[in-house]
Design a protein around this motif. Structure first.
Motif, PDB file in Angstrom:
ATOM      1  N   PRO A 161       1.045  97.113 125.581  1.00  0.00           N
ATOM      2  CA  PRO A 161       1.289  98.566 126.442  1.00  0.00           C
ATOM      3  C   PRO A 161       1.816  99.545 125.512  1.00  0.00           C
ATOM      4  O   PRO A 161       2.330  99.286 124.344  1.00  0.00           O
ATOM      5  N   ARG A 162       1.516 100.703 125.916  1.00  0.00           N
ATOM      6  CA  ARG A 162       1.959 101.785 125.139  1.00  0.00           C
ATOM      7  C   ARG A 162       3.292 101.879 124.770  1.00  0.00           C
ATOM      8  O   ARG A 162       3.787 102.411 123.590  1.00  0.00           O
ATOM      9  N   ASP A 163       4.274 101.212 125.590  1.00  0.00           N
ATOM     10  CA  ASP A 163       5.830 101.558 125.364  1.00  0.00           C
ATOM     11  C   ASP A 163       6.264 100.220 124.764  1.00  0.00           C
ATOM     12  O   ASP A 163       7.398  99.985 125.004  1.00  0.00           O
ATOM     13  N   TYR A 164       5.257  99.246 124.315  1.00  0.00           N
ATOM     14  CA  TYR A 164       5.770  98.220 123.918  1.00  0.00           C
ATOM     15  C   TYR A 164       7.137  97.856 122.879  1.00  0.00           C
ATOM     16  O   TYR A 164       7.936  97.458 123.035  1.00  0.00           O
ATOM     17  N   LYS A 165       6.750  98.944 121.917  1.00  0.00           N
ATOM     18  CA  LYS A 165       7.659  98.981 120.928  1.00  0.00           C
ATOM     19  C   LYS A 165       9.037  99.548 121.512  1.00  0.00           C
ATOM     20  O   LYS A 165      10.021  99.104 121.113  1.00  0.00           O
ATOM     21  N   ALA A 166       8.827 100.624 122.145  1.00  0.00           N
ATOM     22  CA  ALA A 166      10.235 101.233 122.599  1.00  0.00           C
ATOM     23  C   ALA A 166      10.960 100.214 123.609  1.00  0.00           C
ATOM     24  O   ALA A 166      12.239 100.170 123.600  1.00  0.00           O
ATOM     25  N   LEU A 167      10.193  99.547 124.613  1.00  0.00           N
ATOM     26  CA  LEU A 167      10.734  98.773 125.282  1.00  0.00           C
ATOM     27  C   LEU A 167      11.647  97.613 124.620  1.00  0.00           C
ATOM     28  O   LEU A 167      12.480  97.296 124.870  1.00  0.00           O
ATOM     29  N   ARG A 168      10.804  97.102 123.446  1.00  0.00           N
ATOM     30  CA  ARG A 168      11.381  95.951 122.675  1.00  0.00           C
ATOM     31  C   ARG A 168      12.700  96.520 121.996  1.00  0.00           C
ATOM     32  O   ARG A 168      13.635  95.616 121.802  1.00  0.00           O
ATOM     33  N   ALA A 169      12.606  97.640 121.653  1.00  0.00           N
ATOM     34  CA  ALA A 169      13.753  98.320 120.890  1.00  0.00           C
ATOM     35  C   ALA A 169      15.009  98.425 121.917  1.00  0.00           C
ATOM     36  O   ALA A 169      16.196  98.221 121.375  1.00  0.00           O
TER      37      ALA A 169
END
Length: 202
Positions: A161-169
């Motif tokens: 998903p587009r927000d993968y990185k942000a979510l994982r952060a």
DNA sequence: GTTAAGATCTGCT
DNA sequence: GCAGATCTTAACG
């Protein structure tokens, strides 16, 4: 994100060790494109099953007809029947020839909620639709026909998903011992997103 | 051919 | 909290 870029990234993830992939899968989506439309959830809980030193792994005694998908390429579906009434879904992982996989234990429902409710039967709270390995299989309509299917190119897909990185952060990953096994019970190979209310068990 | 165990869920107490 | 459902798989004879 352009589709080919997403595919390239997913292929990179699939090269990770099984233990690392189990953690990387948290925050990714699983989508089943059905006749009734896409049914999609975000992965919030996984367990790693290792070829070596892990007696709970289905492949611990070597290859059999059932566990053969675990020995194939990474990124395929490994689906098995258990307890006379349930299916569980795994993502195959590790190098070819090594029987490893990641069990998907819980999703956060994203799309196709009506269809999930219908497939699960009773009136369920959203969090009860997919907070268990057999529940999410039922909610997404995954069946044994999808065993060995490629999760990058079949009707059942992993998505970044587009927000993968942000979510994982933003999300802490907790590791604990695995659920429902007796051997290998001391290994901390279960992972989940700490604040998710959609995990099968805290 | 027979048997025992199993990466679970639900409903009842 | 616990038992029951329900059947495939693989090991053993």
């Amino acid at each position: 994100m352009p589709q080919d870029l997403e595919l390239a990234k997913l292929r990179k993830f699939l090269k990770l060790s099984t233990k690392d992939l189990a953690q990387a899968l948290l925050g990714m989506n699983l989508c089943h494109r059905t006749k009734q439309g896409p049914i999609r959830g975000r992965i919030v809980e996984t367990e790693a099953y290792l070829f070596r030193g892990d007696p709970a792994c289905h492949a611990a005694q070597g290859m059999t007809p059932r566990n053969a998908p675990m020995f194939g390429p990474a990124g395929r579906a490994y689906i098995y029947f258990i307890y006379g009434c349930h299916f569980c879904f795994n993502v195959t992982s590790g190098a070819e020839g090594e029987g490893e996989a990641v069990l998907i234990r819980a999703l956060e429902p994203l799309d196709g909620l009506e269809e999930m409710r219908r497939r699960r039967g009773a009136e369920h709270l959203d969090r009860n639709l997919t907070n268990g390995p057999a529940k999410l299989v039922q909610a997404l309509g995954i069946n044994k026909d999808l065993n060995t299917a490629c999760l990058l190119s079949s009707e059942l897909k992993l998505e970044l998903p587009r927000d993968y990185k942000a979510l994982r952060a933003d999300s802490k990953v907790v590791s604990t011992t695995r659920i429902g096994i007796s051997s290998g019970a001391d290994l901390k190979l279960r992972f989940y997103l700490k604040d998710s209310i959609y995990v099968s068990k805290k």
